[in-house]
Motif scaffolding. Sequence first.
Motif, mmCIF file in Angstrom:
data_model
loop_
_atom_site.group_PDB
_atom_site.id
_atom_site.type_symbol
_atom_site.label_atom_id
_atom_site.label_comp_id
_atom_site.label_asym_id
_atom_site.label_seq_id
_atom_site.Cartn_x
_atom_site.Cartn_y
_atom_site.Cartn_z
ATOM 1 N N LYS A 1 5.227 8.512 1.471
ATOM 2 C CA LYS A 1 4.088 8.674 2.377
ATOM 3 C C LYS A 1 4.458 8.117 3.739
ATOM 4 N N TRP B 1 3.178 13.499 3.947
ATOM 5 C CA TRP B 1 3.967 13.243 2.749
ATOM 6 C C TRP B 1 5.320 13.939 2.879
ATOM 7 N N LEU C 1 -2.951 12.321 -2.784
ATOM 8 C CA LEU C 1 -2.001 12.425 -3.901
ATOM 9 C C LEU C 1 -2.795 12.655 -5.174
#
Length: 448
Positions: free
Chosen positions: A243, A248, A415
Amino acid sequence: MADASALRIAVIGAGWAGCAAAVELADQGHNVTLLEASRTLGGRARKVEQHGRTLDNGQHILLGAYAESLRLMRKVGVDLEKSLLRLPLQMCYPPASGGMHFVAPTLPAPLHLLWALLTSTGLNREDKMSLARFSTTARWMGWQMYQDCSVSELLQRFDQTERLCRLMWAPLCIAALNTPPERASAQVFLNVLRDSLGAKRAASDMLLPRTDLTALFPQHAADFVAQRGGQVKTGIAVRKIRKTGTNWELECGAGETPDVQLFDRIIIATGADRAAKLLATLEGADTPPALPSFGYEPITTCYLQYAPEITLPRAFFALLDQPELGHWGQFVFDRGQLNPEQAGLLAVVVSASGNAIELDNGALAAAIAAQLAQALGLPELAAPLWQQVISEKRATFSCSPGLARPGNETSIPGLLLAGDYTAGDYPATLEAAVRSGVLAAGKAALFT
């Protein structure tokens, strides 16, 4: 606020969960990158090449209750009538074995079950009353338990007869949950029965794939994503997740680089064990999310090829498994009735096959062939032309009572998880995987 269609989302894993998530996101206009470590789409429900033939890594049955799976198949252009053989709910043993014959007619629910019960053979009056009592009480309970227990305990509470448990409930439990009744979740079992036996008649129908599992949905899903500007990359193994601010990054194997380098969202749609390893690699977060530890159950499919003229009276039969006699098979499927190109090919399924795979493949195939010859009253089945045993040692999680399963969202925004092991009503089935993928896609598309 950014345009929703500009979201760059990576889906790691092109099993049925990952493909479902990718389809939903691509359909909403997002920029999807679907990454798969192997060269074949489908995860634990995919095609394999053996003996110059296309087989599956495991024989599957879908149910009419699999609403999300069927919806997405239609969305990506699958012709369900051509791709699936729809059969009424049935549990039939070969006539030579003197077993049960239970077939539901095309009547409205619940009349189809009542008629099937009244006309069934191989069950005595006590067995039939026992089955009727189970169905009535489960409906009255709303298919809900105050506290989860094992399926075996549930059947004892409902005073189910030994014969009915042996011929009906135990095979259904093992087929649906891939976990033996003595350690399988009664609530999850009731969830499956609620959506099949307890719903409209079509929900209880059994759907047998006529094509290989990769062609049934994952390949169509990949084409759907590509047609909408997404990327589908096979042979790319993600090694690390990082991250960086609001973005990402993915680190892949040597020479394995996705076209898109930065993503707004990540969906990990691998199996639970692989997902746990990926989460452990996470960089740029204070505390990487952790997954609970799962036990696993194997599934074995034994393919036996005979002369093309060999065919069964039905598309599939239940088999009486008796490991102490070397009878490991639980269901046998006549693949030739599903696909004429596979004439003479029988697929025998051994769910929760931990003890069976202690044998070497040759010994297991020989034992199953002998079992078929005896059960079907066809001595020639003892000598197949060729055989292939395929075992998925971690086919499903062990669906035990009160099992804690993670949700789709992790502790880190952006996520997400998708897979048949995530929280839901169903055991580790294709429908559970697809539902999870759809849910993960919906959460990924939200702005934070």
